[in-house]
Design a protein around this motif. Structure first.
Motif, mmCIF file in Angstrom:
data_model
loop_
_atom_site.group_PDB
_atom_site.id
_atom_site.type_symbol
_atom_site.label_atom_id
_atom_site.label_comp_id
_atom_site.label_asym_id
_atom_site.label_seq_id
_atom_site.Cartn_x
_atom_site.Cartn_y
_atom_site.Cartn_z
ATOM 1 N N PHE A 233 0.825 -1.210 0.000
ATOM 2 C CA PHE A 233 0.000 0.000 0.000
ATOM 3 C C PHE A 233 0.862 1.264 0.000
ATOM 4 C CE2 PHE A 233 -2.340 -3.412 2.044
ATOM 5 C CZ PHE A 233 -3.590 -3.364 1.419
ATOM 6 N N PRO A 234 1.789 1.382 -0.901
ATOM 7 C CA PRO A 234 2.663 2.567 -0.902
ATOM 8 C C PRO A 234 1.916 3.852 -1.253
ATOM 9 C CG PRO A 234 3.023 1.257 -2.882
ATOM 10 C CD PRO A 234 2.132 0.440 -1.998
ATOM 11 N N ASP A 235 0.712 3.722 -1.800
ATOM 12 C CA ASP A 235 -0.073 4.900 -2.182
ATOM 13 C C ASP A 235 -0.730 5.581 -0.994
ATOM 14 O OD1 ASP A 235 -1.459 2.318 -2.255
ATOM 15 O OD2 ASP A 235 -3.263 3.488 -2.672
ATOM 16 N N ILE A 236 -0.770 4.904 0.153
ATOM 17 C CA ILE A 236 -1.387 5.473 1.356
ATOM 18 C C ILE A 236 -0.298 6.028 2.257
ATOM 19 C CG2 ILE A 236 -2.752 4.959 3.424
ATOM 20 C CD1 ILE A 236 -4.183 2.807 1.767
ATOM 21 N N GLU A 237 -0.460 7.262 2.686
ATOM 22 C CA GLU A 237 0.540 7.906 3.533
ATOM 23 C C GLU A 237 0.645 7.173 4.871
ATOM 24 O OE1 GLU A 237 1.573 12.372 5.325
ATOM 25 O OE2 GLU A 237 -0.146 12.070 3.984
ATOM 26 N N TYR A 238 1.838 7.115 5.425
ATOM 27 C CA TYR A 238 2.094 6.302 6.621
ATOM 28 C C TYR A 238 3.042 7.042 7.556
ATOM 29 C CZ TYR A 238 3.974 2.407 9.411
ATOM 30 O OH TYR A 238 4.390 1.586 10.438
ATOM 31 N N GLU A 239 2.736 6.982 8.858
ATOM 32 C CA GLU A 239 3.662 7.531 9.844
ATOM 33 C C GLU A 239 3.572 6.726 11.134
ATOM 34 O OE1 GLU A 239 2.976 11.474 11.281
ATOM 35 O OE2 GLU A 239 0.815 11.178 11.557
ATOM 36 N N GLU A 240 4.614 6.829 11.947
ATOM 37 C CA GLU A 240 4.671 6.182 13.253
ATOM 38 C C GLU A 240 4.920 7.237 14.311
ATOM 39 O OE1 GLU A 240 7.923 3.532 12.715
ATOM 40 O OE2 GLU A 240 6.891 2.296 11.203
ATOM 41 N N LEU A 241 4.148 7.166 15.404
ATOM 42 C CA LEU A 241 4.305 8.113 16.498
ATOM 43 C C LEU A 241 4.349 7.375 17.828
ATOM 44 C CD1 LEU A 241 1.786 10.994 15.585
ATOM 45 C CD2 LEU A 241 4.285 11.013 15.324
ATOM 46 N N ILE A 242 5.258 7.787 18.695
ATOM 47 C CA ILE A 242 5.290 7.252 20.054
ATOM 48 C C ILE A 242 4.026 7.713 20.768
ATOM 49 C CG2 ILE A 242 6.509 7.323 22.259
ATOM 50 C CD1 ILE A 242 9.095 7.643 20.636
ATOM 51 N N ILE A 243 3.372 6.817 21.470
ATOM 52 C CA ILE A 243 1.996 7.048 21.871
ATOM 53 C C ILE A 243 1.815 8.212 22.832
ATOM 54 C CG2 ILE A 243 2.096 5.310 23.708
ATOM 55 C CD1 ILE A 243 -0.916 4.733 22.928
ATOM 56 N N ASP A 244 2.756 8.477 23.715
ATOM 57 C CA ASP A 244 2.558 9.592 24.646
ATOM 58 C C ASP A 244 2.573 10.921 23.900
ATOM 59 O OD1 ASP A 244 5.193 8.933 24.167
ATOM 60 O OD2 ASP A 244 5.905 9.359 26.181
ATOM 61 N N ALA A 245 3.535 11.086 22.987
ATOM 62 C CA ALA A 245 3.572 12.297 22.169
ATOM 63 C C ALA A 245 2.381 12.361 21.226
ATOM 64 C CB ALA A 245 4.874 12.358 21.375
ATOM 65 N N ALA A 246 1.965 11.203 20.731
ATOM 66 C CA ALA A 246 0.824 11.152 19.814
ATOM 67 C C ALA A 246 -0.451 11.615 20.503
ATOM 68 C CB ALA A 246 0.653 9.733 19.283
ATOM 69 N N CYS A 247 -0.647 11.223 21.756
ATOM 70 C CA CYS A 247 -1.843 11.645 22.487
ATOM 71 C C CYS A 247 -1.849 13.160 22.704
ATOM 72 C CB CYS A 247 -1.935 10.917 23.821
ATOM 73 S SG CYS A 247 -2.402 9.168 23.663
ATOM 74 N N MET A 248 -0.669 13.718 22.958
ATOM 75 C CA MET A 248 -0.580 15.172 23.081
ATOM 76 C C MET A 248 -1.009 15.830 21.770
ATOM 77 S SD MET A 248 2.767 17.596 23.648
ATOM 78 C CE MET A 248 3.372 17.175 22.005
ATOM 79 N N ARG A 249 -0.520 15.312 20.650
ATOM 80 C CA ARG A 249 -0.873 15.891 19.352
ATOM 81 C C ARG A 249 -2.360 15.702 19.050
ATOM 82 N NH1 ARG A 249 4.069 14.480 15.132
ATOM 83 N NH2 ARG A 249 5.806 14.958 16.532
ATOM 84 N N LEU A 250 -2.906 14.572 19.461
ATOM 85 C CA LEU A 250 -4.330 14.335 19.275
ATOM 86 C C LEU A 250 -5.156 15.420 19.959
ATOM 87 C CD1 LEU A 250 -5.170 10.533 19.712
ATOM 88 C CD2 LEU A 250 -5.950 12.018 17.872
ATOM 89 N N VAL A 251 -4.825 15.693 21.205
ATOM 90 C CA VAL A 251 -5.581 16.676 21.980
ATOM 91 C C VAL A 251 -5.379 18.083 21.416
ATOM 92 C CG1 VAL A 251 -5.809 17.743 24.258
ATOM 93 C CG2 VAL A 251 -5.597 15.266 24.058
ATOM 94 N N GLN A 252 -4.173 18.355 20.930
ATOM 95 C CA GLN A 252 -3.904 19.673 20.352
ATOM 96 C C GLN A 252 -4.701 19.906 19.075
ATOM 97 O OE1 GLN A 252 0.387 19.354 20.009
ATOM 98 N NE2 GLN A 252 0.713 20.736 21.750
ATOM 99 N N ASP A 253 -4.747 18.888 18.205
ATOM 100 C CA ASP A 253 -5.440 19.047 16.925
ATOM 101 C C ASP A 253 -5.796 17.680 16.343
ATOM 102 O OD1 ASP A 253 -6.509 19.825 14.532
ATOM 103 O OD2 ASP A 253 -4.590 20.419 13.625
ATOM 104 N N PRO A 254 -6.973 17.139 16.690
ATOM 105 C CA PRO A 254 -7.348 15.822 16.160
ATOM 106 C C PRO A 254 -7.590 15.820 14.653
ATOM 107 C CG PRO A 254 -9.156 16.799 17.407
ATOM 108 C CD PRO A 254 -7.963 17.669 17.628
ATOM 109 N N THR A 255 -7.787 16.998 14.059
ATOM 110 C CA THR A 255 -8.077 17.033 12.618
ATOM 111 C C THR A 255 -6.858 16.713 11.765
ATOM 112 O OG1 THR A 255 -7.651 19.417 12.406
ATOM 113 C CG2 THR A 255 -9.881 18.743 13.015
ATOM 114 N N ARG A 256 -5.656 16.672 12.365
ATOM 115 C CA ARG A 256 -4.471 16.329 11.582
ATOM 116 C C ARG A 256 -4.372 14.822 11.339
ATOM 117 N NH1 ARG A 256 0.049 14.074 13.869
ATOM 118 N NH2 ARG A 256 1.370 14.942 12.228
#
Length: 379
Positions: A233-256
């Motif tokens: 599935f190389p056509d689908i964008e992919y990223e990996e985030l460490i979960i504690d930092a990811a949760c912070m980003r989720l709360v800051q802006d879930p629309t990303r």
């Protein structure tokens, strides 16, 4: 109509959701006679019977005069199963019924606290190998929250991790819990997530992990996800985030975020966190998919404190019912069921926008009155 488990079943189906052949039609459809689809109905505990009854009424109304219908096969799980004389929280006849028809709509079930009782939900997922949990989270007009324009999907591996339930007391006062991760399950859920993304036009998958600490288990999970992405599935964008930092980003802006892929425990926590963005568990549906069977459920609790008062919100289980109808339409090739699903979605969006809400959402309608409000809008 709800029928007891002793009534006849429609034939079993082996369609899977999220696999390469998920769009196949399993049998041809003749419109010369009504088409009946079987679904197990598990009312559950507490408010479960009230909200599932309302949801079934809405679904039946949406299918009225369409040439298709749902044959509801009532079974039990949770405390209700014990109260009805079953020896187990998850009776074998409930499992057998789901395996016969391949689909179930499930209300919230209570698991008694104490030794000897395991979670009904965990047992159901393990027994039926419902490895892929799907939790769509979408902002709804008419439900005011701190966030706007949230539209994401959480995919959770359902069978492994710490929820494998392998715990031991090494010595008095010292307990260990074993986190299980296998290549088989990690590849399977990654492929499921990417195929879901492709089938729904989703653009990006973000994997939450803690591989900086749990280098072997979470490391395996992200390695398998990365390999599936790169090879298939190389056509689908992919990223990996460490979960504690990811949760912070989720709360800051879930629309990303677009789609989140998590192992079992992370997915459990993150999916409830995301539900908070759009109004809570009362406005978010849930589904659990295996290769053969699928169970659609309300992910909120059984709320025994308000059971029987007629004030519970049936929206979440109704939304899960919409997911169920879409699944039935895909596996059977019946377009009438898809039309009914779309009509219900339009109806509840309109009802909420126009101020017809239950008390938990700031309105004054009870369970049945809210169901009536949706049915009136089916058109």
């Amino acid at each position: 109509m709800v029928r007891p488990v002793s009534c006849r079943f429609v034939g079993p189906v082996a369609a899977s959701f999220g696999t390469a052949d998920s769009n196949r039609t399993l049998f041809s459809i003749s419109r010369d006679a009504p088409l009946e689809h079987g679904s197990v109905l598990i009312p559950g505990d507490g408010i479960g019977p009230e909200v599932t009854s309302a949801a079934c009424r809405i679904i039946d109304a949406a299918l009225l005069n369409s040439g298709s219908s749902i044959n509801w096969i009532e079974c039990h799980a949770g405390v209700t199963a014990l109260e009805r004389g079953h020896a187990d929280l998850l009776p074998q006849e409930t499992i057998d019924a789901i395996q016969k028809v391949g689909v179930a709509l499930k209300g919230p079930c209570t698991t008694p606290i104490g030794d000897g009782f395991s979670s009904v939900n965990v047992a159901l997922r393990k027994t039926l190998d419902l490895y892929g949990a799907v939790r769509p989270v979408r902002s709804i007009n008419g439900v005011k929250t701190r966030y706007e324009d949230v539209d994401l999907v959480v995919i959770r591996e359902n069978t492994e991790g710490l929820y494998a339930g392998i715990e031991n007391e090494i010595t008095p006062g010292v307990v260990t819990s074993l986190k299980v991760a296998t290549e088989k399950a990690s590849y399977r859920i990654a492929r499921f997530a990417f195929e879901y993304a492709r089938s729904r036009g989703r653009q990006k998958i973000t994997v939450f992990h803690k591989a900086n600490i749990m280098k072997m288990s979470d490391g395996l999970f992200i390695r398998c996800s990365r390999e599936v992405h790169e090879s298939e599935f190389p056509d689908i964008e992919y990223e990996e985030l460490i979960i504690d930092a990811a949760c912070m980003r989720l709360v800051q802006d879930p629309t990303r975020f677009d789609m989140l892929l998590c192992e079992n425990l992370y997915g459990d926590v993150v999916s409830d966190l995301c539900a908070g963005f759009v109004g809570g568990l009362g406005v978010t549906p849930g589904a659990n998919f295996g290769e053969v069977n699928a169970v659609f459920e309300a992910v909120h609790g059984s709320a025994p404190d308000i059971a029987g008062k007629g004030i519970a919100n049936p929206l979440a289980i109704t939304m899960s019912g919409v997911m169920m109808l879409n699944h039935i339409s895909v596996r059977s090739g019946d377009p009438a069921v898809k039309v009914a699903a779309d009509r219900i979605k339009v109806a509840y969006n309109a009802a909420l926008c126009e101020g017809d809400r239950t008390g938990d959402l700031g309105g004054d309608l009870g369970t049945e009155a809210f169901a009536d409000a949706l049915i009136r809008r089916l058109g």
